[in-house]
Design an enzyme around this catalytic site. Structure first.
Site, PDB file in Angstrom:
ATOM      1  N   LYS A  65      72.204  24.564  14.761  1.00  0.00           N
ATOM      2  CA  LYS A  65      72.056  24.334  16.203  1.00  0.00           C
ATOM      3  C   LYS A  65      72.628  25.500  17.015  1.00  0.00           C
ATOM      4  O   LYS A  65      72.004  25.967  17.974  1.00  0.00           O
ATOM      5  CB  LYS A  65      72.743  23.015  16.589  1.00  0.00           C
ATOM      6  CG  LYS A  65      72.125  21.781  15.927  1.00  0.00           C
ATOM      7  CD  LYS A  65      72.777  20.496  16.374  1.00  0.00           C
ATOM      8  CE  LYS A  65      74.191  20.349  15.891  1.00  0.00           C
ATOM      9  NZ  LYS A  65      74.270  20.228  14.408  1.00  0.00           N
ATOM     10  N   THR A  66      73.810  25.969  16.625  1.00  0.00           N
ATOM     11  CA  THR A  66      74.416  27.095  17.336  1.00  0.00           C
ATOM     12  C   THR A  66      73.582  28.361  17.171  1.00  0.00           C
ATOM     13  O   THR A  66      73.399  29.138  18.120  1.00  0.00           O
ATOM     14  CB  THR A  66      75.848  27.347  16.826  1.00  0.00           C
ATOM     15  OG1 THR A  66      76.635  26.165  17.022  1.00  0.00           O
ATOM     16  CG2 THR A  66      76.494  28.515  17.561  1.00  0.00           C
ATOM     17  N   ASP A 110      78.578  23.017  22.953  1.00  0.00           N
ATOM     18  CA  ASP A 110      78.584  22.365  21.649  1.00  0.00           C
ATOM     19  C   ASP A 110      79.324  21.031  21.759  1.00  0.00           C
ATOM     20  O   ASP A 110      80.132  20.834  22.672  1.00  0.00           O
ATOM     21  CB  ASP A 110      79.279  23.274  20.628  1.00  0.00           C
ATOM     22  CG  ASP A 110      78.914  22.918  19.199  1.00  0.00           C
ATOM     23  OD1 ASP A 110      78.041  22.041  19.000  1.00  0.00           O
ATOM     24  OD2 ASP A 110      79.499  23.510  18.271  1.00  0.00           O
ATOM     25  N   THR A 159      76.021  16.248  17.257  1.00  0.00           N
ATOM     26  CA  THR A 159      75.763  15.562  15.988  1.00  0.00           C
ATOM     27  C   THR A 159      75.600  14.064  16.205  1.00  0.00           C
ATOM     28  O   THR A 159      75.259  13.341  15.275  1.00  0.00           O
ATOM     29  CB  THR A 159      76.925  15.809  15.004  1.00  0.00           C
ATOM     30  OG1 THR A 159      78.149  15.365  15.609  1.00  0.00           O
ATOM     31  CG2 THR A 159      77.042  17.280  14.656  1.00  0.00           C
ATOM     32  N   ARG A 218      74.968  25.815   6.082  1.00  0.00           N
ATOM     33  CA  ARG A 218      76.399  26.110   6.160  1.00  0.00           C
ATOM     34  C   ARG A 218      77.085  25.826   4.824  1.00  0.00           C
ATOM     35  O   ARG A 218      77.917  26.599   4.366  1.00  0.00           O
ATOM     36  CB  ARG A 218      77.052  25.289   7.268  1.00  0.00           C
ATOM     37  CG  ARG A 218      78.551  25.577   7.443  1.00  0.00           C
ATOM     38  CD  ARG A 218      79.151  24.726   8.538  1.00  0.00           C
ATOM     39  NE  ARG A 218      78.545  25.031   9.829  1.00  0.00           N
ATOM     40  CZ  ARG A 218      78.674  24.257  10.908  1.00  0.00           C
ATOM     41  NH1 ARG A 218      79.352  23.119  10.831  1.00  0.00           N
ATOM     42  NH2 ARG A 218      78.120  24.603  12.058  1.00  0.00           N
TER      43      ARG A 218
END
Length: 337
Positions: A65-66, A110, A159, A218
């Site tokens: 997402k980032t 975020d 999330t 990740r």
């Protein structure tokens, strides 16, 4: 000599994570549907010479997402300002950020689900009419100031989309859900990361790491870094199949990506609650863990691979989990349904 910077083992993981982050659309592997729709949105905005609609990304942690927020700013040729929900404690915190935005800037928030309601009230007019309303003074002498804001794009990530308030969620012009990646996409990500890290890795080692990466970039990069550490400590010229297996064994990560806490959750339900169903509060108490951690961290992956079921009566361990853990299924078949 190549101009690409070689990342040495003296640099910390934070810097390495930033270096491994895709800098171009072509480097971003997976999420093809999201990328296609997002690219259309951005191309249309550029054609009209105006900022994009506000964008919401939601999905499990570590899915990119980032990275997408950074790519949005680059695609629009804009400056990216980054903050998070927990960092915006007071209205003044948000007011300071908004008042310093320039035309076309992208503001990335975020963990947007952790914005408090007072902050959201300031954000609503900023998103809709590009106005920042501030209350100056207290009591009878208080007055409201209205400041015009430049055209900007808010990109939010969360999330827990279900925890976003309805009014905030409705102010996003586009929402995109990021799903778990395909194994073949994870393999491509690992191969790309290994190249950036300047380490040689065999194809079989890539497959082993990809299978244990929980379909998450990740996690894949984290495991790759640990396998690289093992290979360097043992003076291996390249990452071999055996090095990958040994590293995962040391980390107690099995071939399905289950970690000790995942196995503990499943075994707790099997041993203490006959395989379920069991309520989330009872399960959290039995594991001496936080309910939110179980719901946000452990359960999504276990459910995605079919080892855990969430039923109206509670959590139930699926037959596949018994087989994976090497535990005999109860003679009555367990309370699977």
């Amino acid at each position: 000599m190549s101009e690409k910077k070689i990342i040495t083992k003296t640099e910390d993981d934070v810097y390495i994570d930033q270096a491994l982050r895709p800098q171009r659309w072509d480097d971003y592997v997976g999420q093809e549907k999201v990328k296609r729709n997002l690219k259309t949105l951005l191309d249309a905005a550029k054609k009209r010479s105006e900022p994009s609609d506000h964008i919401l990304f939601y999905g499990q942690a570590g899915l990119g997402k980032t990275t997408l927020a950074c790519l949005v700013a680059k695609e629009m040729g804009s400056n990216l300002k980054i903050t998070s929900g927990p960092a915006l404690e007071k209205m003044g915190d948000l007011a300071a950020i908004l008042s310093n935005l320039e035309k076309g800037d992208v503001l990335f928030i975020d963990e947007a689900h952790r914005l408090n309601r007072m902050i959201e009230e300031v954000l609503y007019p900023a998103l809709e009419s590009r106005k920042l309303h501030l209350v100056v003074g207290k009591g009878p002498g208080a007055r409201t100031l209205s400041i015009d804001l430049p055209a900007f794009t808010l990109v939010a990530a969360t999330t827990r989309a279900n925890l976003l308030s309805g009014p905030l969620r409705s102010r996003f012009g586009a929402s995109y859900k990021l799903d778990y990646y395909k194994v073949e996409d994870i393999e491509k990500i690992i191969a790309r990361s290994a190249e950036l890290l300047k380490v040689s890795i065999c194809e079989q080692a890539i497959k082993i790491i990809a299978r244990a990466a929980r379909f998450t970039p990740r996690t894949a990069n984290r495991l790759l870094k640990r396998v690289r550490d093992y290979s360097e400590v043992n003076d291996l010229e390249s990452i071999t199949e055996e090095a990958a297996e040994k590293t995962l064994e040391m980390l107690e990560v099995d071939n399905m990506g289950l970690e000790p806490t995942d196995r503990q959750l499943l075994m707790t339900i099997i041993e203490k609650f006959h395989g379920g169903p069991v309520g989330i509060q009872t399960l959290a108490a039995a594991m001496n863990d936080d309910r939110g951690i179980i719901e946000d961290v452990y359960e999504p992956y276990l459910m995605s691979i079919g080892l855990l079921l969430r039923t109206p009566s509670g959590r139930v361990v699926a037959p596949e989990a018994y087989k994976h853990l090497g535990v005999k299924i109860p003679e009555d078949g367990g309370l699977f349904y």
